[in-house]
Design an enzyme around this catalytic site. Structure first.
Site, PDB file in Angstrom:
ATOM      1  N   GLU A 242      -3.312  30.935 156.156  1.00  0.00           N
ATOM      2  CA  GLU A 242      -4.457  30.163 156.673  1.00  0.00           C
ATOM      3  C   GLU A 242      -4.185  29.701 158.103  1.00  0.00           C
ATOM      4  O   GLU A 242      -5.057  29.754 158.973  1.00  0.00           O
ATOM      5  CB  GLU A 242      -4.719  28.941 155.793  1.00  0.00           C
ATOM      6  CG  GLU A 242      -5.283  29.269 154.435  1.00  0.00           C
ATOM      7  CD  GLU A 242      -5.383  28.022 153.557  1.00  0.00           C
ATOM      8  OE1 GLU A 242      -6.490  27.533 153.372  1.00  0.00           O
ATOM      9  OE2 GLU A 242      -4.340  27.522 153.081  1.00  0.00           O
TER      10      GLU A 242
ATOM     11  N   TYR B 233      -3.041  32.002 197.279  1.00  0.00           N
ATOM     12  CA  TYR B 233      -2.624  31.066 196.239  1.00  0.00           C
ATOM     13  C   TYR B 233      -3.444  29.785 196.279  1.00  0.00           C
ATOM     14  O   TYR B 233      -3.725  29.248 197.342  1.00  0.00           O
ATOM     15  CB  TYR B 233      -1.132  30.710 196.402  1.00  0.00           C
ATOM     16  CG  TYR B 233      -0.685  29.646 195.420  1.00  0.00           C
ATOM     17  CD1 TYR B 233      -0.271  29.988 194.133  1.00  0.00           C
ATOM     18  CD2 TYR B 233      -0.722  28.292 195.757  1.00  0.00           C
ATOM     19  CE1 TYR B 233       0.103  29.017 193.224  1.00  0.00           C
ATOM     20  CE2 TYR B 233      -0.349  27.311 194.848  1.00  0.00           C
ATOM     21  CZ  TYR B 233       0.065  27.684 193.584  1.00  0.00           C
ATOM     22  OH  TYR B 233       0.426  26.723 192.680  1.00  0.00           O
TER      23      TYR B 233
ATOM     24  N   HIS C  73     -18.454  45.690 152.805  1.00  0.00           N
ATOM     25  CA  HIS C  73     -19.268  44.476 152.578  1.00  0.00           C
ATOM     26  C   HIS C  73     -18.601  43.546 151.556  1.00  0.00           C
ATOM     27  O   HIS C  73     -19.281  42.769 150.896  1.00  0.00           O
ATOM     28  CB  HIS C  73     -20.680  44.814 152.106  1.00  0.00           C
ATOM     29  CG  HIS C  73     -21.338  45.901 152.904  1.00  0.00           C
ATOM     30  ND1 HIS C  73     -22.096  45.669 154.022  1.00  0.00           N
ATOM     31  CD2 HIS C  73     -21.304  47.257 152.756  1.00  0.00           C
ATOM     32  CE1 HIS C  73     -22.530  46.822 154.521  1.00  0.00           C
ATOM     33  NE2 HIS C  73     -22.046  47.803 153.776  1.00  0.00           N
TER      34      HIS C  73
ATOM     35  N   SER D 107      -0.351  20.673 146.678  1.00  0.00           N
ATOM     36  CA  SER D 107      -1.346  19.661 147.033  1.00  0.00           C
ATOM     37  C   SER D 107      -0.809  18.298 146.627  1.00  0.00           C
ATOM     38  O   SER D 107      -0.129  18.176 145.605  1.00  0.00           O
ATOM     39  CB  SER D 107      -2.642  19.951 146.287  1.00  0.00           C
ATOM     40  OG  SER D 107      -3.401  18.771 146.133  1.00  0.00           O
TER      41      SER D 107
HETATM   42  N1  ARG Z   1       4.343  24.673 190.590  1.00  0.00           N
HETATM   43  C1  ARG Z   1       3.579  25.568 191.371  1.00  0.00           C
HETATM   44  C2  ARG Z   1       2.803  26.531 190.463  1.00  0.00           C
HETATM   45  O1  ARG Z   1       3.132  26.613 189.352  1.00  0.00           O
HETATM   46  C3  ARG Z   1       4.467  26.362 192.264  1.00  0.00           C
HETATM   47  C4  ARG Z   1       3.817  26.901 193.486  1.00  0.00           C
HETATM   48  C5  ARG Z   1       3.389  25.770 194.338  1.00  0.00           C
HETATM   49  N2  ARG Z   1       2.970  26.187 195.602  1.00  0.00           N
HETATM   50  C6  ARG Z   1       2.346  25.394 196.468  1.00  0.00           C
HETATM   51  N3  ARG Z   1       2.025  25.878 197.585  1.00  0.00           N
HETATM   52  N4  ARG Z   1       2.071  24.144 196.177  1.00  0.00           N
HETATM   53  O2  ARG Z   1       1.880  27.186 190.867  1.00  0.00           O
END
Ligand code: ARG
Length: 462
Positions: A293, A320, A159, A280
């Site tokens: 800090e 993706y 504490h 400072s």
């Molecule tokens: N610059 C893109 C990224 O970082 C690369 C992959 C892009 N792929 C796509 N199908 N547009 O994700």
């Protein structure tokens, strides 16, 4: 840039809006992946020639030109173009500029989706190795200071109130344990990062007879991502890294909080080196602990990146999505921040000096040996709860008398319990108190020495 000069311009009739070109580009921050991108392309070209998709001559042209491109980039002579969007297309466009038609064959059986995932994983493995080497240096620094201070007594706190005397070496070894676990966490994260996504192509794999083992082996990956959809889409390894980095930064924020407190006039336990402090602009007497800090503050930024990346990944459908382009800045900034904080932390700790007398006086002033007195009474046959009660009364008396427990006379102490004898004074001293906690993991100088020896052994095995 007109769509004629873009690598994907074929299906488009109108050019990209110039704002959109800037908005969608990542080259401003992914250019730092150039070395991994080139290594990945070389491995891919080698493999394509091995399986008969490229001729040996084509492969040689590609591999040699990629080597020159790497040199151009390292010499600062490479002309990065926002119109070419990212590191991958910048390098590929330059390849075709240098060797013509053959350059256009490199992207056979590959996509930027598996390419970027490969680049990031390679980059992270190298970054983790470098960070781990820095962690080892900091661990060694902690051990050196702990060695110096295995018998230096300070107040231990709960504490933030004086609790019991401890050795400063023991306190430093607590930090050592935290950082050792951080090191293990990073090593574990590296295991899952070290898988090759190359060959997953856009999402479903490729019709070409690729050899994923070969590219993985050439790039130094320990394994291959099992599923092409997962390989191109998940960034859990980057999230995991940010979690590891956040934990280290969280630990640092705790250490730095203590360094700031201990170096202030009211504590005066340590002095930070002038080279790690600033003054400072208005108050001539000030020596501010800016470095600890700042490290304390930078926790917020790394923890923020962790949450940013988790939010980025959340609800993304397979496979993706362009969202993932946003993974790089938080990841890179986490790596850079941790790297700089490790450097700063090592310097701070190596150069700090310790005011042993002030630490001891603080432990003396805070009735830190009250528990020792209670334990002493237990040994004399008093139940712990009763011992606790009468020591509490003795402390109240000492506060009133403005003296420490060891400054009370035997007769005064005996007023609180008749079991107290002349031998009490040995347990009321600071050194008596720390020496008595002499078991595995305890604060006694002998235990600190043993812990340092065990720790050195671990470090030597890395
Ligand atoms: N610059 C893109 C990224 O970082 C690369 C992959 C892009 N792929 C796509 N199908 N547009 O994700």
């Amino acid at each position: 840039m007109t769509n004629d000069s873009k690598l994907w311009g074929g299906r488009f009739t109108a050019d990209t809006d110039s704002f959109v070109e800037e908005f969608t580009a990542s080259v401003g921050f992914d250019a730092r992946l150039y070395a991994q991108d080139i290594a990945g392309s070389i491995a891919h070209a080698n493999m394509l020639s091995q399986v008969g998709v490229l001729t040996v001559a084509e492969r040689d042209d590609i591999v040699n030109a990629l080597g020159s491109i790497r040199q151009e980039i390292e010499d600062g002579k490479f002309d990065w173009s926002v119109g070419l969007e990212d590191v991958h297309m910048n390098i590929e466009a330059r390849l075709t500029q240098l060797i013509g038609e053959t350059g256009k064959k490199l992207h056979t059986g590959r996509s930027r989706n598996d390419q970027v995932a490969t680049d990031i994983r390679l980059y992270m493995c190298a970054a983790i190795d470098a960070l781990t080497a820095q962690i080892d240096e900091l661990l060694a620094t902690l051990l050196n200071q702990a060695e110096q201070h295995k018998s230096t007594v300070m107040p231990g706190f709960t504490h933030l109130q004086t609790a019991q005397p401890i050795t400063f070496g023991h306190h430093l070894l607590a930090w050592f344990e935290m950082l050792l676990r951080d090191r293990e966490r990073l090593a574990d994260c590296r295991k899952r990062t070290n898988h090759s996504p190359l060959g997953a192509a856009a999402l479903a794999g490729t019709t070409f007879p690729i050899d994923r083992d070969q590219t993985a082996r050439e790039l130094g990956f320990a394994a291959i991502c099992e599923n092409s959809l997962d390989a191109v889409s998940d960034r859990d390894f980057a999230i995991e890294f940010c979690a590891c980095a956040s934990m280290t930064m969280l630990h640092f924020s705790r250490w730095c909080e203590e360094l700031v407190l201990w170096s202030c006039q009211q504590f005066g336990f340590i002095e930070l080196s002038d080279s790690y402090c600033t003054g400072s602009s208005i108050m001539p007497q000030k020596k501010n602990p800016d470095v600890p800090e700042l490290i304390r503050g930078k926790y917020g930024r790394v923890a923020g990146h962790l949450f940013g990346l988790m939010s980025l990944m959340k609800s993304q459908p397979l496979a993706y999505n362009k969202d993932n382009q946003e993974d790089k800045e938080p990841l890179f900034d986490s790596i850079d921040t941790l790297r700089d904080c490790l450097t700063a932390m090592t310097g701070l700790l190596a150069e700090m000096t310790v005011n042993k007398a002030t630490m001891a006086a603080a432990a003396e002033a805070g009735f830190a040996t009250a528990t020792d007195l209670a334990d002493y009474l237990v040994v004399k046959g008093v139940a712990f709860r009763d011992a606790h009660e009468c020591v509490g009364q003795a402390v109240a008396f000492a506060i009133e008398a403005k003296r420490s427990l060891s400054e009370l006379t035997l007769t005064e102490l005996q007023r609180f319990n008749q079991a107290i004898g002349e031998d009490v004074f040995a347990v009321l001293t600071l050194s008596g108190s720390v020496n008595a906690r002499d078991h595995f993991g305890g604060t006694a100088p002998a235990q600190v020495a043993a812990a340092i020896a065990r720790a050195r052994h671990k470090l030597a095995e890395f």
